[in-house]
Design a protein around this motif. Structure first.
Motif, mmCIF file in Angstrom:
data_model
loop_
_atom_site.group_PDB
_atom_site.id
_atom_site.type_symbol
_atom_site.label_atom_id
_atom_site.label_comp_id
_atom_site.label_asym_id
_atom_site.label_seq_id
_atom_site.Cartn_x
_atom_site.Cartn_y
_atom_site.Cartn_z
ATOM 1 N N UNK A 82 0.816 -1.206 0.000
ATOM 2 C CA UNK A 82 0.000 0.000 0.000
ATOM 3 C C UNK A 82 0.852 1.259 0.000
ATOM 4 N N UNK A 83 2.139 1.109 0.271
ATOM 5 C CA UNK A 83 3.102 2.194 0.170
ATOM 6 C C UNK A 83 4.309 1.699 -0.603
ATOM 7 N N UNK A 84 4.975 2.609 -1.308
ATOM 8 C CA UNK A 84 6.212 2.262 -1.986
ATOM 9 C C UNK A 84 7.244 1.825 -0.946
ATOM 10 N N UNK A 85 8.057 0.841 -1.293
ATOM 11 C CA UNK A 85 9.087 0.376 -0.368
ATOM 12 C C UNK A 85 10.121 1.449 -0.071
ATOM 13 N N UNK A 100 8.378 0.627 7.814
ATOM 14 C CA UNK A 100 7.112 -0.111 7.854
ATOM 15 C C UNK A 100 6.384 0.060 6.528
ATOM 16 N N UNK A 101 5.949 -1.057 5.946
ATOM 17 C CA UNK A 101 5.151 -1.030 4.714
ATOM 18 C C UNK A 101 3.916 -1.903 4.909
ATOM 19 N N UNK A 102 2.705 -1.326 4.896
ATOM 20 C CA UNK A 102 1.483 -2.140 4.956
ATOM 21 C C UNK A 102 1.202 -2.780 3.598
ATOM 22 N N UNK A 103 0.583 -3.948 3.624
ATOM 23 C CA UNK A 103 0.283 -4.641 2.375
ATOM 24 C C UNK A 103 -0.973 -5.483 2.525
ATOM 25 N N UNK A 147 -6.189 -11.209 3.086
ATOM 26 C CA UNK A 147 -5.926 -10.467 4.313
ATOM 27 C C UNK A 147 -4.822 -9.461 4.087
ATOM 28 N N UNK A 148 -4.058 -9.196 5.138
ATOM 29 C CA UNK A 148 -3.001 -8.210 5.022
ATOM 30 C C UNK A 148 -2.072 -8.237 6.208
ATOM 31 N N UNK A 149 -1.101 -7.340 6.185
ATOM 32 C CA UNK A 149 -0.136 -7.302 7.268
ATOM 33 C C UNK A 149 0.737 -6.064 7.181
ATOM 34 N N UNK A 150 1.753 -6.053 8.040
ATOM 35 C CA UNK A 150 2.730 -4.974 8.082
ATOM 36 C C UNK A 150 4.123 -5.582 7.983
ATOM 37 N N UNK A 160 10.427 -8.595 9.210
ATOM 38 C CA UNK A 160 9.431 -9.335 9.984
ATOM 39 C C UNK A 160 8.055 -8.814 9.598
ATOM 40 N N UNK A 161 7.118 -9.734 9.327
ATOM 41 C CA UNK A 161 5.800 -9.331 8.836
ATOM 42 C C UNK A 161 4.685 -10.065 9.579
#
Length: 215
Positions: A82-85, A100-103, A147-150, A160-161
């Protein structure tokens, strides 16, 4: 290419258990790989093992059934950051990676499962009686995980995600209990809370890593 290793817990939603209170949370482990197509998009393949269990606690149903089920899932998912790395954007994008990158992720797969049901609230190891299988096991069904994660960056190689993934299946027999009167269309699903370690191998180019030689 990113290597994925994960561990967590799983909970089921079935005909005999539709809430957290009746669940016997089981272990979940995962291994797989992620291929990055761009800094925002990737495709992932994983093999997951989960152990599901629950006890029926509905007073309107006097059977007081419990079950345990071992599930192996093979799936492929599309992963969207959801954000550029990298920090910044456009011509001002920095070479510094975000902490932190949400996905989000979604895909399709198959589950290979073997359930056993038994009376009472004891564990399967302590139970003296087990119910007959409702169908032939092991059995196979389709599954849709989403689903999703961080993703938390540690360094260029490790991240770590933590993830929350829900799995919709096409079977009603994860608990060894088929369709019941009043809800014949309900299928059994399960959710997984898992923490994954992501390892990105750093491949050095030998041509540019050699020291310059004198003439």
């Amino acid at each position: 290419m990113v290597v994925l290793l994960g561990a967590g817990i799983a909970a089921v939603k079935s005909d005999i258990c539709g809430s957290w209170g009746c669940n016997e949370f089981g272990p979940a482990v995962s291994v797989g790989a992620l291929y990055k197509l761009t800094t925002n998009l990737g495709i992932s393949g994983t093999v997951d093992y989960v152990k599901l269990g629950a006890t029926e606690k509905d007073p309107r149903r006097p059977r007081n059934v419990s079950f345990e089920s071992e599930v192996i899932e093979v799936s492929g998912t599309v992963v969207l950051n959801l954000l550029d790395s990298y920090a910044g954007s456009g011509n001002y994008r920095s070479s510094r990676k975000r902490f932190v990158v949400p996905y989000v992720r979604a895909g399709v797969g198959a589950v290979y499962y073997t359930p056993t049901s038994f009376p009472g609230q004891s564990s399967l190891d302590d139970s003296q009686t087990t119910y007959d299988p409702e169908r032939k096991y092991p059995a196979v069904a389709a599954v849709i995980p989403f689903g999703g994660g961080l993703r938390f960056r540690i360094n260029n190689e490790f991240s770590i995600a933590p993830e929350l993934i829900y799995h919709i299946t096409t079977t009603d027999y994860l608990d060894n209990i088929g369709p019941r009167i009043g809800n014949p269309g309900n299928k059994d699903h399960y959710g997984v809370a898992i923490v994954k370690l992501q390892y990105t191998p750093v491949l050095k180019n030998k041509i540019f890593s050699k020291k310059p030689q004198g003439r």
